[in-house]
Design an enzyme around this catalytic site. Structure first.
Site, PDB file in Angstrom:
ATOM      1  CB  SER A  18      -0.978   0.005   1.181  1.00  0.00           C
ATOM      2  OG  SER A  18      -0.294   0.149   2.399  1.00  0.00           O
ATOM      3  CG  HIS A 114       9.195   1.372  12.712  1.00  0.00           C
ATOM      4  ND1 HIS A 114       9.373   0.007  12.588  1.00  0.00           N
ATOM      5  CD2 HIS A 114       8.821   1.593  13.997  1.00  0.00           C
ATOM      6  CE1 HIS A 114       9.125  -0.562  13.765  1.00  0.00           C
ATOM      7  NE2 HIS A 114       8.791   0.374  14.634  1.00  0.00           N
ATOM      8  CG  ASP A 146      21.550   3.146  11.649  1.00  0.00           C
ATOM      9  OD1 ASP A 146      20.775   2.171  11.768  1.00  0.00           O
ATOM     10  OD2 ASP A 146      21.708   4.003  12.543  1.00  0.00           O
ATOM     11  N   GLY A 148      21.560  -0.626  12.347  1.00  0.00           N
ATOM     12  CA  GLY A 148      20.748  -1.063  13.479  1.00  0.00           C
ATOM     13  C   GLY A 148      19.317  -1.358  13.051  1.00  0.00           C
ATOM     14  CG  ASP A 150      12.984  -0.243  12.803  1.00  0.00           C
ATOM     15  OD1 ASP A 150      13.064  -0.165  11.568  1.00  0.00           O
ATOM     16  OD2 ASP A 150      12.346  -1.132  13.384  1.00  0.00           O
TER      17      ASP A 150
HETATM   18  C1  GAR Z   1       3.820  -0.657   6.844  1.00  0.00           C
HETATM   19  O1  GAR Z   1       2.848  -0.378   7.799  1.00  0.00           O
HETATM   20  C2  GAR Z   1       5.199  -0.376   7.380  1.00  0.00           C
HETATM   21  O2  GAR Z   1       5.207   0.623   8.331  1.00  0.00           O
HETATM   22  C3  GAR Z   1       5.567  -1.701   7.987  1.00  0.00           C
HETATM   23  O3  GAR Z   1       5.051  -2.658   7.120  1.00  0.00           O
HETATM   24  C4  GAR Z   1       3.859  -2.154   6.536  1.00  0.00           C
HETATM   25  C5  GAR Z   1       3.878  -2.453   5.052  1.00  0.00           C
HETATM   26  O4  GAR Z   1       2.640  -2.159   4.484  1.00  0.00           O
HETATM   27  N1  GAR Z   1       6.985  -1.828   8.111  1.00  0.00           N
HETATM   28  C6  GAR Z   1       7.573  -2.341   9.169  1.00  0.00           C
HETATM   29  O5  GAR Z   1       6.978  -2.800  10.110  1.00  0.00           O
HETATM   30  C7  GAR Z   1       9.095  -2.349   9.096  1.00  0.00           C
HETATM   31  N2  GAR Z   1       9.663  -2.475  10.408  1.00  0.00           N
HETATM   32  P1  GAR Z   1       2.460  -2.093   2.908  1.00  0.00           P
HETATM   33  O6  GAR Z   1       3.089  -3.370   2.318  1.00  0.00           O
HETATM   34  O7  GAR Z   1       0.975  -2.074   2.714  1.00  0.00           O
HETATM   35  O8  GAR Z   1       3.130  -0.859   2.405  1.00  0.00           O
END
Ligand code: GAR
Length: 206
Positions: A18, A114, A146, A148, A150
Site C-alpha cells: 500500500s 516504521h 543504518d 541497526g 530502526d
Molecule cells: C507498513 O505499515 C510499514 O510501516 C511496515 O510494514 C507495513 C507495510 O505495508 N513496516 C515495518 O513494520 C518495518 N519495520 P504495505 O506493504 O501495505 O506498504
C-alpha cells in the site's frame, strides 16, 4: 530554467504494497519528481508486485533462500540496484534487515517507514508493542537506514492518538493512512534536494 532530472528510485517490498501504491500515485500525479526504476521483492507472492506491474514498473524477485547469508544476499541486491541506476532506495514494508554491504553502497540514501514513533517500539509488531505498553499516542516514522534495527536518523514523523477500543488492526489502519501521506512527502524532499544529514540530525530546507 534548469530542470532537475527525476530521482531514480528502487522500492523494496515484501507484502501488500500500500505504501508503494501511495508513492506510485504521487509520482503519477506529478507531485514527486522521481521515477521508480525497479520494485524488488523478497517474496514472489507479494501483492506489491501486482501493483507495480499494473503501473508498468519493472519488478525483480530476489528471494532469501537463494543465498546462504545476509551479506551474500545484500551483495547481489546492490548489483541489482546499480544495474537499475538507483539513487534512492525505499524500504516499503521490506521485512529484512540490511547489512553494512547495502548501507555502505547507498550512504544516506536508504529510507524506511516504521509504524511507531521511533525510538519507541522498533522491530516487529510495533503496533502491538504500543498497545501492550499502554501509550496514548503512536504514529509512524520515516527514517534513514543504518545497520541497526530502526535506529537511523529521523526525517519525518506523524502522530496517531490511541483510541479506547483500538486493536492491532484498527490502529494499524489509522497509522497506514499517515504513512501514505508521510512517505511520499519524504521522497519529495529528497527529489527536490531539500534533505541534508548531519550526524543524527536531518535538516530540511524550507
Ligand atoms: C507498513 O505499515 C510499514 O510501516 C511496515 O510494514 C507495513 C507495510 O505495508 N513496516 C515495518 O513494520 C518495518 N519495520 P504495505 O506493504 O501495505 O506498504
Amino acid at each position: 530554467m534548469i530542470t532537475q532530472s527525476p530521482l531514480k528510485l528502487a522500492v523494496l517490498v515484501s507484502g501488500n504494497g500500500s505504501n508503494l501504491q501511495a508513492i506510485i500515485d504521487a509520482i503519477e500525479a506529478g507531485s514527486i519528481n522521481a521515477r521508480i526504476t525497479c520494485v524488488v521483492s523478497n517474496n514472489p507472492d507479494a501483492f506489491a508486485l501486482k501493483r507495480a506491474i499494473k503501473h508498468g514498473v519493472t519488478t525483480v524477485i530476489h528471494q532469501n533462500q537463494n543465498f546462504s547469508n545476509r551479506r551474500e544476499y545484500d551483495s547481489a541486491l546492490v548489483q541489482i540496484l546499480k544495474d537499475h541506476e538507483v539513487e534512492l532506495v525505499i524500504l516499503a514494508g521490506f521485512m529484512r534487515l540490511l547489512s553494512e554491504i547495502m548501507v555502505n553502497a547507498f550512504p544516506h540514501a536508504i529510507v524506511n517507514i516504521h509504524p511507531a514513533l521511533l525510538p519507541a517500539f522498533p522491530g516487529l509488531h510495533a503496533q502491538k508493542q504500543a498497545l501492550d505498553y499502554g501509550v496514548r499516542y503512536s504514529g509512524c516514522t520515516v527514517h534513514l537506514v543504518d545497520c541497526g534495527t530502526d535506529t537511523g536518523p529521523i526525517i519525518l514523523q506523524a502522530v496517531v492518538p490511541i483510541e479506547h477500543n483500538d486493536t492491532e488492526e484498527t490502529l494499524s489502519a489509522r497509522i497506514q493512512r499517515e504513512e501514505h501521506r508521510c512517505f511520499p512527502e519524504a521522497i519529495r524532499l529528497f527529489a527536490d534536494g531539500k534533505i541534508q544529514v548531519n550526524g543524527r540530525h536531518v535538516h530540511i530546507s524550507p
